[in-house]
Design a protein around this motif. Structure first.
Motif, PDB file in Angstrom:
ATOM      1  N   ALA A  78      -6.255  -0.193   4.037  1.00 52.88           N
ATOM      2  CA  ALA A  78      -5.829  -0.405   5.426  1.00 52.88           C
ATOM      3  C   ALA A  78      -6.102   0.826   6.283  1.00 52.88           C
ATOM      4  O   ALA A  78      -6.253   0.723   7.497  1.00 52.88           O
ATOM      5  N   VAL A 121      -0.337   0.823   9.359  1.00 51.02           N
ATOM      6  CA  VAL A 121      -0.948   0.983   8.039  1.00 51.02           C
ATOM      7  C   VAL A 121       0.074   0.750   6.930  1.00 51.02           C
ATOM      8  O   VAL A 121      -0.234   0.111   5.924  1.00 51.02           O
ATOM      9  N   PHE A 122       1.286   1.253   7.092  1.00 49.62           N
ATOM     10  CA  PHE A 122       2.229   1.260   5.964  1.00 49.62           C
ATOM     11  C   PHE A 122       3.535   0.500   6.192  1.00 49.62           C
ATOM     12  O   PHE A 122       4.309   0.337   5.253  1.00 49.62           O
ATOM     13  N   VAL A 158      -6.588  17.155  -7.840  1.00 50.59           N
ATOM     14  CA  VAL A 158      -5.470  16.660  -7.037  1.00 50.59           C
ATOM     15  C   VAL A 158      -4.508  15.925  -7.961  1.00 50.59           C
ATOM     16  O   VAL A 158      -4.818  14.821  -8.429  1.00 50.59           O
ATOM     17  N   HIS A 174      -1.927  13.457  -9.346  1.00 52.79           N
ATOM     18  CA  HIS A 174      -1.423  12.146  -8.920  1.00 52.79           C
ATOM     19  C   HIS A 174      -1.228  11.301 -10.165  1.00 52.79           C
ATOM     20  O   HIS A 174      -1.775  11.619 -11.237  1.00 52.79           O
ATOM     21  N   TRP A 175      -0.452  10.247 -10.042  1.00 56.16           N
ATOM     22  CA  TRP A 175      -0.245   9.316 -11.155  1.00 56.16           C
ATOM     23  C   TRP A 175      -1.187   8.137 -10.997  1.00 56.16           C
ATOM     24  O   TRP A 175      -1.253   7.538  -9.926  1.00 56.16           O
ATOM     25  N   LEU A 176      -1.889   7.817 -12.057  1.00 56.83           N
ATOM     26  CA  LEU A 176      -2.704   6.605 -12.019  1.00 56.83           C
ATOM     27  C   LEU A 176      -1.786   5.391 -11.943  1.00 56.83           C
ATOM     28  O   LEU A 176      -0.641   5.445 -12.427  1.00 56.83           O
ATOM     29  N   PRO A 177      -2.233   4.308 -11.339  1.00 56.01           N
ATOM     30  CA  PRO A 177      -1.372   3.122 -11.204  1.00 56.01           C
ATOM     31  C   PRO A 177      -0.795   2.699 -12.561  1.00 56.01           C
ATOM     32  O   PRO A 177      -1.520   2.590 -13.556  1.00 56.01           O
ATOM     33  N   ASP A 180      -4.487   0.693  -1.963  1.00 52.97           N
ATOM     34  CA  ASP A 180      -3.478   1.338  -1.118  1.00 52.97           C
ATOM     35  C   ASP A 180      -4.110   2.219  -0.041  1.00 52.97           C
ATOM     36  O   ASP A 180      -3.399   2.791   0.786  1.00 52.97           O
ATOM     37  N   SER A 227       2.189   6.747  -6.783  1.00 52.68           N
ATOM     38  CA  SER A 227       1.127   7.633  -7.273  1.00 52.68           C
ATOM     39  C   SER A 227       1.410   9.103  -6.962  1.00 52.68           C
ATOM     40  O   SER A 227       0.732   9.990  -7.485  1.00 52.68           O
ATOM     41  N   LEU A 237       2.490   1.736  -3.483  1.00 54.77           N
ATOM     42  CA  LEU A 237       1.593   2.280  -4.504  1.00 54.77           C
ATOM     43  C   LEU A 237       1.275   3.757  -4.232  1.00 54.77           C
ATOM     44  O   LEU A 237       1.207   4.570  -5.158  1.00 54.77           O
ATOM     45  N   ARG A 238       1.117   4.101  -2.962  1.00 51.81           N
ATOM     46  CA  ARG A 238       0.906   5.511  -2.631  1.00 51.81           C
ATOM     47  C   ARG A 238       2.086   6.356  -3.124  1.00 51.81           C
ATOM     48  O   ARG A 238       1.898   7.434  -3.685  1.00 51.81           O
ATOM     49  N   ALA A 279       0.837  -1.203   0.000  1.00 53.14           N
ATOM     50  CA  ALA A 279       0.000   0.000   0.000  1.00 53.14           C
ATOM     51  C   ALA A 279       0.871   1.252   0.000  1.00 53.14           C
ATOM     52  O   ALA A 279       0.628   2.197  -0.761  1.00 53.14           O
ATOM     53  N   ARG A 284       1.201  18.109  -6.388  1.00 59.22           N
ATOM     54  CA  ARG A 284       0.099  18.198  -5.422  1.00 59.22           C
ATOM     55  C   ARG A 284       0.349  19.336  -4.432  1.00 59.22           C
ATOM     56  O   ARG A 284      -0.579  20.021  -4.006  1.00 59.22           O
TER      57      ARG A 284
END
Lengths: 304, 320
Positions: B292, A200-201, A238, A240-243, B289, A67, A63-64, A60, A72
């Motif tokens: 969680a 979380v990360f 906002v 951001h890069w798409l996956p 992502d 992205s 990927l954050r 997670a 931003r």
């Protein structure tokens, strides 16, 4: 020994080395100048995009970070002017002043205040045994910190931190993380070992250290910041890069000759054994192309 | 699953709801000072905002019915003044379900809410956007209409409504966000916004399409909060926001939350443009992502993503 246990081993050594049986109160007061010998390129010029080496991140977080688009900050003005969160502030422009309060009756240390140069970030660390606030209370960049003595070492526990990043290229830190610090003073040298737990990360605890030297002549300025819309993208946009679309993810790998898989980070990349694995695919570059002279006196910063 | 099991499950659903309400009644309530004249009570279902002003006590949203008595006990530790206003920030059951029971506890007897601000009857008035009244009067198919004593007694249909309880209180209608009847409540001197279920830090928001919600309206409502809120400095302090669920927020927390909604929406929109079906989008897990952090369970995440998909492909089913 498990990896998690090994991760904390040297922090434990510090504890053992600094632990007389009775608690002492060490005065950390003074003006401190950071020593950037650890993780210099990450902390001063800033990390490369998609450099996740040595971070025990999960999918997670990866990927954050993939992205993340630095635009931003320009488009979402609420991200501008943020102070560094307490767990990052020690690693940034971290010239620091420490002051101390004592309770009038017992003359025991009751509060430690820190002020970091960047964006006037101030922390208050309570030593009076007060509880942490409700989980529903507001979070802040400094969080809520309490401390106890472990011999002549100070253990600081911080909760109620805002969501931020653990590396300045978009690797996220959640608002559920906690920060545990061990403050150690050896004469004019201050070392803080920081341990981040983020359910979380992070798949393991992230352990880092930062050091300062005492500088009685240091003078901190005030570092005000005003918001300004820098990109007219429209309300609610906002960046951001798409996956799968970020074109910059392999730059770091190519510039430094590091296998792409290694740059993706993960707990494995924190440990010395990972070098053996890297040797199978790592090839030294013919010439240094980036950050070659950044930390040589008077040599400038040879960015590509 | 056999028909018998389905029937049994459906029969037990009300009991599950009852159990949740009972839990809310027995749960530990937290009374937290926000700032100025505003407090927050959590642990009683949705967060309840309490404003103690010159003319009485105002509550934003009502607790699960079983928690009404405990909530009133908490309120009474702040003020003995009469409860003059109950504001519903939306028409969803979580926000209006405790209207009747709280009214009864507050006034000591049953009956409908009073006319706006009129305490002579010993009962508070129930304030909401007119769509709340419309939704409660004619609910979605398959759901029961609200009882008369839980209906709003004062509604507004303009973009804003304002009044005073010793400080200015402004309601901003958000036309199609969590539902089509959402209000943001600004306490101007205290510098607090009560956001209802437009903001739910730590959990995915509910986009209630059946009650007129939409993902783009939700983004717009969150952006409105950002426009109203002003930090004290360094993206910290200043305006505080009471969310529908979860912790008290500052402006930058709302930005994080808004951006989560925008990014997942953009991903879903991109997949729709590529011609993917809902099943394909579901399988690709475009929120993976964020799960969680915001999804208590995989089902929560899927529900949120599906509501975005339905909102983008079918649009809101609002009245206006």
């Amino acid at each position: 020994m498990t990896r998690a246990a090994r991760t904390l081993a040297w922090a434990s050594l510090l504890i053992a080395a600094a632990a007389p049986s009775a608690a002492q109160e060490i005065d950390f007061s003074g003006s401190w100048v950071p020593v950037y010998h650890e993780d210099g390129p990450e902390r001063l010029p800033g990390p490369e995009l998609a450099d996740y080496l040595g971070l025990p991140i999960n999918d997670a977080a990866r990927l954050r970070a993939d992205s993340y688009d630095a635009d931003r900050i320009s488009a979402v003005s609420e991200y501008q002017c943020r102070q560094h969160a307490a767990d990052y502030g020690n690693r940034g422009l971290a010239n620091m002043r420490i002051t101390t309060d004592y309770d009038p009756a017992g003359q025991r240390m009751s509060t430690i205040h820190t002020r970091i140069n960047f964006h006037d970030a101030e922390r208050t660390i309570h030593l009076d045994g007060r509880p942490h606030p409700s989980a529903d209370a507001p979070h802040s960049w400094s969080g809520f910190s309490t401390a106890t003595w472990m011999g002549n070492m100070l253990r600081v526990r911080t909760t109620h931190l805002k969501a931020y990043y653990i590396r300045r290229n978009g690797v996220p830190a959640s608002d559920r993380r906690t920060l545990t610090e061990y403050w150690v003073r050896h004469g004019d040298l201050l070392t803080i070992v920081s341990i981040i737990d983020d359910p979380v990360f992070l798949t393991e605890r992230l352990v880092r250290s930062q050091s300062w030297t005492l500088d009685a002549g240091q003078r901190l300025g005030s570092n005000w910041c005003d918001y300004a819309a820098e990109l007219p993208l429209g309300e609610g946009v906002v960046p951001h890069w798409l996956p799968g679309t970020n074109p910059y993810l392999k730059e770091f790998s190519e510039w430094y000759g590091i296998p792409f898989e290694a740059t993706r980070g993960g707990a494995e990349t924190m440990y010395p054994e990972y070098r053996d694995k890297l040797k199978q695919t790592f090839s030294t570059l013919d010439r240094c192309g980036r950050y070659c002279t950044c930390f040589n006196a008077n040599a400038g910063c040879n960015l590509r | 699953m056999s028909r018998t099991l389905v029937a049994l499950a459906l029969a037990l659903l009300p009991l599950a709801g009852l159990s949740a309400r009972q839990q809310a009644g027995a749960a530990q309530l937290n009374l937290i000072p926000v700032q100025g004249n505003v407090h927050m009570i959590s642990g009683a279902g949705v967060n309840i905002t309490v404003h103690v002003g010159k003319y009485g006590v105002l509550l934003v949203d009502t607790p699960a019915p079983a928690a009404s008595t405990n909530v009133m006990e908490q309120v009474r530790t702040l003020s003995k003044l009469p409860i003059r206003w109950l504001i519903n920030t939306s028409s969803s059951p979580a926000h209006v379900g405790g209207n009747a029971s709280l009214l009864e506890v507050a006034s000591g007897r049953g009956g409908a809410g009073a006319p706006f601000g009129f305490v002579g009857l010993g009962r508070p008035s129930i304030v909401a956007h007119e769509n709340v009244l419309n939704r409660l009067s004619s609910p979605p198919p398959g759901t029961a209409a609200a009882t008369p004593d839980s209906l709003p007694t004062t509604t507004y249909f303009q973009p804003t409504m304002d009044f005073s309880n010793g400080e200015a209180i402004v309601l901003y209608h958000q036309p199609a966000a969590h539902t089509d009847s959402d209000s943001l409540v600004l306490f101007r001197s205290s510098d607090v916004i009560s956001a209802g279920s437009i903001l739910t830090p730590g959990r995915y928001p509910t986009i209630d399409l059946a009650r007129g919600g939409s993902v783009n309206g939700l983004v717009s409502a969150l952006t409105t909060i950002l426009a109203l809120a002003v930090p004290e400095g360094f993206a910290s302090g200043g305006t505080l926001i009471v969310p529908g669920y979860g912790r008290i927020c500052e402006e930058s927390d709302v930005a994080e939350f808004r951006d989560m909604v925008v990014i997942i929406r953009d991903r879903v929109q991109d997949l729709i443009k590529k011609g993917m079906t809902w099943e394909q989008i579901r399988t690709s897990r475009p929120s993976r992502d964020y799960d969680a952090e915001y999804g208590a369970s995989p089902a929560d995440a899927e529900r949120f993503v599906e509501s975005i998909y339905r909102s983008l492909t079918q649009g809101p089913r609002g009245r206006s």
